[in-house]
Every structure is written in C-alpha cells, then in structure tokens.
Design a protein around this motif. Sequence first.
Motif, mmCIF file in Angstrom:
data_model
loop_
_atom_site.group_PDB
_atom_site.id
_atom_site.type_symbol
_atom_site.label_atom_id
_atom_site.label_comp_id
_atom_site.label_asym_id
_atom_site.label_seq_id
_atom_site.Cartn_x
_atom_site.Cartn_y
_atom_site.Cartn_z
ATOM 1 N N ASN A 36 -9.070 56.685 53.435
ATOM 2 C CA ASN A 36 -8.897 58.014 53.977
ATOM 3 C C ASN A 36 -9.300 59.031 52.916
ATOM 4 O O ASN A 36 -9.314 58.733 51.716
ATOM 5 N N ALA A 38 -8.846 63.124 51.416
ATOM 6 C CA ALA A 38 -8.245 64.454 51.381
ATOM 7 C C ALA A 38 -8.894 65.207 50.224
ATOM 8 O O ALA A 38 -8.916 64.707 49.084
ATOM 9 N N LEU A 40 -9.006 68.930 48.188
ATOM 10 C CA LEU A 40 -8.254 70.158 47.988
ATOM 11 C C LEU A 40 -8.766 70.905 46.757
ATOM 12 O O LEU A 40 -9.353 70.296 45.855
ATOM 13 N N PHE A 48 -0.568 67.590 45.280
ATOM 14 C CA PHE A 48 -0.917 66.543 46.245
ATOM 15 C C PHE A 48 -0.820 65.156 45.613
ATOM 16 O O PHE A 48 -0.369 64.207 46.264
ATOM 17 N N CYS A 59 0.214 57.279 51.837
ATOM 18 C CA CYS A 59 -0.784 57.866 50.936
ATOM 19 C C CYS A 59 -1.011 57.022 49.676
ATOM 20 O O CYS A 59 -0.849 57.519 48.543
ATOM 21 N N PRO A 230 -2.011 63.225 55.678
ATOM 22 C CA PRO A 230 -2.368 64.521 55.077
ATOM 23 C C PRO A 230 -2.843 65.559 56.086
ATOM 24 O O PRO A 230 -2.697 66.765 55.845
ATOM 25 N N GLN A 231 -3.399 65.133 57.219
ATOM 26 C CA GLN A 231 -3.811 66.104 58.222
ATOM 27 C C GLN A 231 -2.601 66.730 58.898
ATOM 28 O O GLN A 231 -2.579 67.929 59.193
ATOM 29 N N ALA A 234 -1.291 69.107 56.405
ATOM 30 C CA ALA A 234 -2.094 70.336 56.384
ATOM 31 C C ALA A 234 -1.655 71.288 57.486
ATOM 32 O O ALA A 234 -1.586 72.512 57.281
ATOM 33 N N MET A 242 -8.721 72.912 53.051
ATOM 34 C CA MET A 242 -8.533 71.474 52.899
ATOM 35 C C MET A 242 -9.564 70.761 53.761
ATOM 36 O O MET A 242 -9.859 71.191 54.880
ATOM 37 N N THR A 244 -10.642 66.829 55.234
ATOM 38 C CA THR A 244 -10.235 65.437 55.424
ATOM 39 C C THR A 244 -11.343 64.698 56.175
ATOM 40 O O THR A 244 -12.306 65.311 56.656
#
Length: 263
Positions: A36, A38, A40, A48, A59, A230-231, A234, A242, A244
């Motif tokens: 995945n 992410a 930032l 994070f 995560c 994380p979505q 967000a 951000m 993803t």
Amino acid sequence: MMEYSSMKPGDVRRLIREGKFTTFTSGVCNGYAQANLAILPKELAFDFLLFAQRNPKPCPVLDVTEAGNPEPRLAAPGADIRFDIPKYRVYRKGELTDEVTDLKQYWRQDLVAFLLGCSFSFEGPMLDAGLEVRHITEDHNVPMYITDIPCTPAGVFHGPMVVSMRPMTPENAIRAVQVTSRMPSVHGAPVHIGDPAAIGIRDISKPDFGDPSTIRSGEIPVFWACGVTPQAVAMSVKPEFMITHAPGHMFITDLLNADLSVL
C-alpha cells in the motif's frame, strides 16, 4: 488476471509505467510482496511513521523514501513511486479530489512515501495451501470495509481501521489463520472472524472500497487489517495534502514473501 501471476515485479511495473496495466493487482507476481502507499509532506512524516509503528496490523512499514526522492530503495531499487502503481488517489483536506494513473503533476520535493505491507502478498501462500481466494476466483477487487475498531492515535493521525474480507468455510478459516500468521509484515493473522456487525459493518454486501464477494452457504467472513486504513485516516484527520494508492491497485515490490515470513 492470472496470466500476470508468474511475471517478475520489474516487468509488471514497466507495463504499469507504460499504461498497459491499469487494473487491480491481486494475483499478480505471486511470491512477491505487494504494498500500500501513503505519501505525505515531510512535516507530517514523523507523525505518520509513529502512527504506523503504533498500528502495525493495518500499517506494517516495508519502506520509507527520503523526502523528494521517488525511489523506494529498500523495497524496489530503481523503481519510481510516481509511475509504478496502476492508479492513485489525491486527497486535499480529507476530500478525494483526483484519481490518476501517475503523479507527474503532483510530485513535490517535500514529499515522503511510505510503503505498507498488503494482504495481496499472502494470497499466493493461501492458494499454495489449497485455499480459495474468492475475489481472485470471481476476478474482482477485494471487498474492504471501514470498521468501528479505533487505531491507536499518534500526533495528528487518528481514525478507524479498514479491513479486507475473504469468505471461507470454518475449516478453511482455521487454515488461513495458520498461513497468514506467519507473515506479520503483510498484516498477519485476521483481526476478526464471523459476525460483521461486531466490528461495525452494517451490510457485508456493500463494501466501502472494492467489490462485494459471494458468501456461500456454510461460509463465514474472515477479516484482515487493511492498508487502506490511511485513506480512512485521511478522511478523519483531513491533512492539507495526501496521496495514496487507489484501493486494490498496489505497488509490487522486489521483496520475496518468503523473506518476510517468520517461519
């Protein structure tokens, strides 16, 4: 989809970069870990990273890039995080504003990319163990749900855990626990088995992300922590900016699943 199962990650990443592979990546490059994404601004990167460290089930960190550098040097040397994922999502203040096939116009020198372990990585071992993976059988994206399980907050980041679901018989669910518990770097064992309502899912036929899977008579839903978390974060935290991956459209690393297994 299955014609991609035996390909090498670099070959599939090249197809993605050339715009020749644009769909979800489940069942692709069996034996290699998927991740995945992410991304930032650097000013939020430590918060994070701390959030990921406190929430290793949804995560699990595989790699972190240096600010401004799109190359994931540990997970896939020579790859480019801006072009090597089939589809990306761009969030501004928690709102999904764009879904794109590359990040050329969005990349900035202050951006840090996080690659997080993905449950697609353990689907190969599940298939090798004789377990059916329903969304591969039905050729659609894995169903994902926002739960009422809270993640452990860190800095500005907080929010609910997202889970992916695979239906199985009770006997196969036990075997799936055995297979996936050996792979904590890609979410490990399930976080819940059985009643969806117990984790806040009201309608199993209506996933928040992905597509619904058929649940046959005698089967139960099995839920794993998901890197789409994380979505959901967000949407809760609403950071200024951000990026993803689009759900189900993963980064395929050069890391072998066997090297991530603890047994």
